[in-house]
Enzyme design. Structure first.
Site, mmCIF file in Angstrom:
data_model
loop_
_atom_site.group_PDB
_atom_site.id
_atom_site.type_symbol
_atom_site.label_atom_id
_atom_site.label_comp_id
_atom_site.label_asym_id
_atom_site.label_seq_id
_atom_site.Cartn_x
_atom_site.Cartn_y
_atom_site.Cartn_z
ATOM 1 C CD GLU A 70 43.020 6.821 6.689
ATOM 2 O OE1 GLU A 70 42.600 8.005 7.311
ATOM 3 O OE2 GLU A 70 42.884 5.798 5.927
ATOM 4 C CG HIS A 139 38.966 4.064 -3.207
ATOM 5 N ND1 HIS A 139 38.501 4.982 -3.874
ATOM 6 C CD2 HIS A 139 38.906 3.207 -2.871
ATOM 7 C CE1 HIS A 139 37.505 5.715 -2.708
ATOM 8 N NE2 HIS A 139 37.887 4.688 -1.919
#
Lengths: 342, 374, 328
Positions: A70, A139
């Site tokens: 990322e 998540h």
């Protein structure tokens, strides 16, 4: 016009903008899928299939799979945006922001200001958020308050398929960095969505319904919850205005204030954890600017100050529900009315 | 057993699939006459009154305001005073059970859906209803409108006529590319649509700017124009409500647009949330704002009508009628004065700029009469 | 390494190289003095001693190419062709600075000229350079990007990730590790585990070690990486060993350095003196040409400082402007 799912609406927005503008490129982990692997190309289209078909249509120069990296690819998206591309990068789960937040809040968000207005960063970061999927603590978060806090970023949280397509097209055409939040539980929701491209402006709240007794401001998936609560309350003779801000930055405070002036009561539903979330932000601004209009304290309907639990029974208790929203409305209706300011 | 009547979500227009109760005018326990207005029904196109199908006492409001349900869904129950609560409960349970089962059937034969066809003048969206071998009526909406403006009128005429309501360029589901805004160019668009649908000649019904287009078609192709029914048409004078035009284009928020749309009707209550939302959604489509500005700049520059078509109308050889609501705040009804004697002029009290929605049944009758040659 | 190609730079190019290095040196020396007098707000991080690296690298670049810089960015900025007066005004926080006084030394930039900014985050530049390279590749401009990073940045995750991404995406980017021996106060000999060139090779790109005091060596070493990048063959890596004369930041007493270290470097390793000696001995340039440049540069710096001190600060509305292109 046809019934489309939230997933299809997002896919269509991406496809139509990529057709219109060759500088729009997608990048992210498995946005195509199967990269380098012996089986199908375009195998996934993202973990929940949102970008499926785009690599097949546009090829690998416009739809770039990335390694799990990322900080590099979100940073690359920022650098590419400075130099003529309009990247739509996918931060698969907003919970992963920890590994690339510098690129977002210190780099992309600040270029225009630090460079004295001589640069622009037309970047979109699409990201999944929200609980209800049993995906557990790492998540399932709603981290939009953190991005809302940062000057230079715009934060968009669509509440339905129609909203998603128009707001995403707007985001891609916007010249500033936009963080676009997609609730993972809503991908199968369906609604009539125009086939043609269209935009919905930022900083304009949607009045989902109008009533006289109380204003409910709800964010993202909570708009549906508020709607269900409002249906139940209507049967009890309580008429609610439900307001969807659509974007938390810029925030359409004016519509919220106008509505509070009319109803005098405000309930805010925010799925983000309660400390420093959008509900607190809106509350403070409303109290500062419309104190005299308030007939009752503002109520915030939020999860508790905990991570998101795994077990379904616990997760369901975590998420604000229509029942909790209705209870909050009943409590502001029952509050003794303040004396009007002299 | 006492007579019990279901109140169900009515169907306004051919395309309606769902609606909501905006407000109840009667409470449970109140008596109701047949035909009395007992609720306002709001759809994405219009808010309209619901008239009770039966006399009796309103026993239940099954549907609370604000909730969208499909056409045909139960919204309330009227019964003779003798009906017991148990009977009402049983009636409702029975209705709901049947409704679910029948619904999937109903959906397949349900709403007529608009269709699209490519023509040399661009993509045309249209809604067709009525026997294919009957005389044709083509409906042409006005500035900012679409084929749904005819939702009340079209079904009434579709029994005897081949009706086609279309979207002009920049509107509805037709092409949003609008290169040439002048009435003759729009006329050619309509003629291209007629060609594509195999319509040789048609009775034209035009509203507002669509009225000017109808006159232009009558001028360009009088042999294909069987008659002209013009509802509050543009083209007969230079006055126009420029604030409406500007407001329609500029309004980005529901409240702004609500005020603008209300000026179309004698009764502002016909404008509901859903209608405003629907128009906002239309305005957001790519190309619409540009198309509307092009049209406004060409047709209404500086707040005056640019295309004056009284002469063209006078030269049209076929039957002509002009229909106007006396409370029209967009184009003055006075424009209907001084037309040729052969032109039939009908004024409606208690109607504004939208007689085809406000007085649909009467307008339908007038059109049928003109088309029937009476 | 025989810098044969470098010496084939023509007279004009050699003069330009000298002028740029001299400008950087005089700029930094003057900023040092001004800072000591209290005239400059905030932090500055001076590049003096490293000029051959910025200039040797950037001589290969045009405006279609980009560089991402570090917190020590004045040298990169000048070498990339940014306006010196605008730079000085920026460092002084004035309205006519390169960034309107909004960025300062650590964020000095000219994106239109391909200078993507000095960066206050160590390692912040590498991903940005990958992005610029991606844009060049996608838009087929033929441009390349250079990611400058220090020995400190070389251990940051962003550097490793960027090198991997550049290889996997075959990006036209060159990673230049300017190893000036110290990351703040910590020696690079300690902080870099293993070997930086081997790391680069481990990521799948060629890497070379370069003496950063030798303009010609740097210029030469960039030749193949640039050619590779422009030919679409992907990234390359340079590990440039160099020295900085000043501290990590102005105000750093540099007690972590050996006594006399800086004096010795100035006397024995100075890159500008080396260049001067090389070109005059080879008789490609004359002492008088260089002396003329010395004078012009001093005038430019003097004028820049004078103008910066006389210039206005940004007016109050500038506080609120340019956060966004549009809002809402």
């Amino acid at each position: 016009m046809s019934k489309k799912s939230f997933r299809q609406a997002v896919n269509e927005a991406l496809r139509q903008e990529m057709e219109r503008d060759p500088t729009v490129v997608l990048m992210g982990e498995d946005v195509g899928g199967g990269m380098g692997a012996p089986g199908e190309d375009d195998a996934w289209g993202g973990p929940l299939g949102v970008t499926k078909g785009l690599m097949s249509q546009f090829g690998r120069e416009r739809v770039l799979d990335t390694p799990i990296t990322e900080s590099a690819f979100i940073g690359a998206a920022a650098g590419a945006a400075l130099r003529g591309l309009r990247p739509v990068a996918e931060l698969m789960f907003v919970d992963f922001m920890g590994v690339c937040f510098d690129q977002i809040f210190n780099q992309a968000a600040k270029f225009r200001y630090m460079f004295g207005g001589t640069a622009k960063t037309p970047l979109v970061i699409r990201t999944m958020y929200g609980a209800g999927f049993r995906a557990a603590s790492q998540h399932s978060q709603c981290l939009y308050p953190i991005f809302t806090h940062v000057p230079g970023l715009k934060v968009v949280i669509p509440s339905s398929p129609y909203e998603a397509k128009g707001l995403l097209i707007q985001a891609i055409r916007d010249d500033d960095p936009v963080i676009f939040f997609e609730h993972k539980v809503m991908y199968d929701d369906e609604e009539d969505v125009p086939d043609e491209p269209y935009t919905i402006p930022f900083g304009e709240a949607r009045f989902v319904r109008e009533g006289e007794d109380v204003t409910i401001v709800a964010i993202g998936r909570m708009v549906q919850m508020a709607g269900k609560a409002a249906d139940a309350l209507a049967k009890e003779g309580i008429s609610c205005t439900v307001l969807d801000p659509r974007t938390t930055s810029p925030l359409d405070l004016q519509s919220i204030l106008e509505s509070v002036e009319e109803t005098g009561r405000l309930v805010i539903v925010d799925e983000a954890n309660p400390r420093c979330n959008i509900a607190t932000d809106i509350s403070a601004q409303v109290v500062e600017q419309a104190f005299d209009a308030l007939k009752a304290p503002i109520r915030m309907v939020c999860p508790p100050h905990t991570p998101v639990p795994f077990s379904p029974a616990l997760e369901d208790a975590f998420i604000p529900s229509p029942e909790k929203i209705a209870a909050a409305v009943r409590s502001v209706m029952a509050s003794p009315t303040r004396q009007a300011a002299a | 057993m006492a007579k019990i009547t279901a109140l169900t979500m009515p169907k306004f227009g051919l395309a309606m699939t769902e609606g909501m109760v905006a407000a109840w005018h009667k409470q449970p326990g109140e008596s109701v006459r047949q035909g009395e207005e007992i609720a306002d029904i709001e759809t994405s196109k219009i808010t309209s009154a619901y008239e009770s199908p039966a006399a009796g006492v309103l026993r239940r409001q099954v549907l609370a305001p604000g909730e969208m349900v499909p056409v045909g869904a139960l919204i309330g129950v009227i019964a003779e005073p003798e009906a017991t609560e148990a009977e009402i409960d049983a009636f409702i349970a029975d209705f709901l059970a049947k409704f679910e089962a029948e619904r999937t059937e109903a959906e397949t034969e349900a709403a007529a859906n608009p269709e699209r066809v490519e023509t040399p003048a661009g993509l045309v969206q249209y809604l067709a209803a009525g026997p294919a071998d009957a005389p044709a009526i083509v409906f042409i909406h006005g500035f900012g409108g679409d084929l749904n403006n005819w939702m009340f009128l079209q079904p009434l005429l579709a029994e005897r006529f081949r009706t086609v309501a279309l979207d002009l360029p920049g509107h509805g589901g037709s092409t949003k590319a609008l290169k040439q805004p002048e009435p003759p160019a729009l006329a050619r668009f309509v003629l291209a649509a007629m060609d594509a649908l195999g319509i040789g000649a048609a009775h034209l019904v035009g509203h507002s700017m669509g009225g000017a287009v109808a006159i232009a078609i009558g001028q360009e192709a009088s042999d294909r124009t069987l008659s002209l029914s013009l509802i509050s048409p543009a083209g007969l004078g230079s006055e126009i409500n420029a604030d409406f035009i500007r407001g329609f284009i500029e309004a980005k928020r529901a409240r702004q647009l609500n005020a603008v749309l209300q000026s179309l009707f004698a009764d502002p209550a016909l404008v509901g949330r859903e209608m405003v939302e629907n128009v906002l959604r239309f305005k957001r489509l790519d190309g619409v704002e540009a198309a509307l500005r092009t049209l406004a700049d060409a047709h209404f520059p500086g707040g005056r009508q640019a295309y004056l078509l009284r002469e063209a109308l006078a030269r049209f050889p076929g039957p002509v009628q002009v229909i106007w609501g006396a409370q029209d705040r967009i184009i003055p009804p006075a424009h209907a004065e001084g037309l040729a004697e052969a032109v039939r002029v009908h004024r409606f009290e208690n109607a504004g700029h939208m007689a085809h929605m406000e007085r649909a049944a009467e307008v339908a009758r007038l059109i049928a009469e003109l088309a029937g040659g009476r | 390494m025989e810098p044969s190609r470098a010496l084939q730079l023509n007279r004009e190019e050699l003069l330009r190289a000298y002028r740029q290095m001299r400008t950087i040196r005089e700029f930094e020396e003057r900023v040092h003095t001004e800072f000591s007098s209290g005239a400059i707000p905030g932090f500055v991080h001076l590049y003096a001693g490293e000029e051959a690296v910025a200039v040797g690298v950037c001589m290969h670049l045009t405006e279609r190419d980009c560089i991402a810089s570090t917190h020590r960015g004045h040298g990169h900025c000048i070498a990339k062709g940014c306006d010196v007066k605008g730079m000085m005004a920026e460092i002084f926080g004035r309205a006519d600075g390169l960034c309107g006084g909004k960025g300062g030394s650590m964020h000095i930039a000219d994106v239109a000229k391909g200078m993507l900014g000095a960066n206050g985050i160590v390692g912040g530049g590498a991903p940005l350079a990958c992005g610029a390279a991606l844009a060049a590749k996608t838009l087929k401009t033929g441009g390349v990007a250079v990611a400058f990073g220090g020995d400190g940045a070389s251990n940051q995750g962003t550097t490793a990730e960027s090198m991997n991404l550049a290889t996997v995406w075959k990006l036209p980017v060159i990673f230049v590790l300017e190893d000036n021996g110290y990351a703040e106060s910590t020696a690079s000999s300690w902080s870099i585990g293993g070997d930086a060139v081997k790391r680069a090779e481990g990521f799948g790109m060629p890497g070379v070690r370069v003496d950063g005091h030798d303009f010609f060596a740097v210029y030469e070493a960039m030749h193949d990486p640039i050619a590779r990048a422009r030919a679409g063959e992907g990234p390359s890596f340079l590990h440039v060993k160099v020295n900085r004369y000043y501290g990590h930041f102005e105000g750093d007493a540099q007690t972590y350095r050996a006594p006399g270290e800086v004096q010795r470097l100035r006397a024995e390793m100075d890159c500008i003196e080396r260049f001067r000696k090389r070109v005059t001995e080879a008789k490609v340039l004359e002492e008088k040409d260089l002396a003329a440049i010395d004078r012009e540069v001093l005038e430019l710096i003097e004028e820049s400082v004078r103008a910066a001190k006389a210039a206005a600060y940004p007016p109050p509305p500038a506080l609120l402007s340019d956060v966004y292109v549009s809002y809402p």
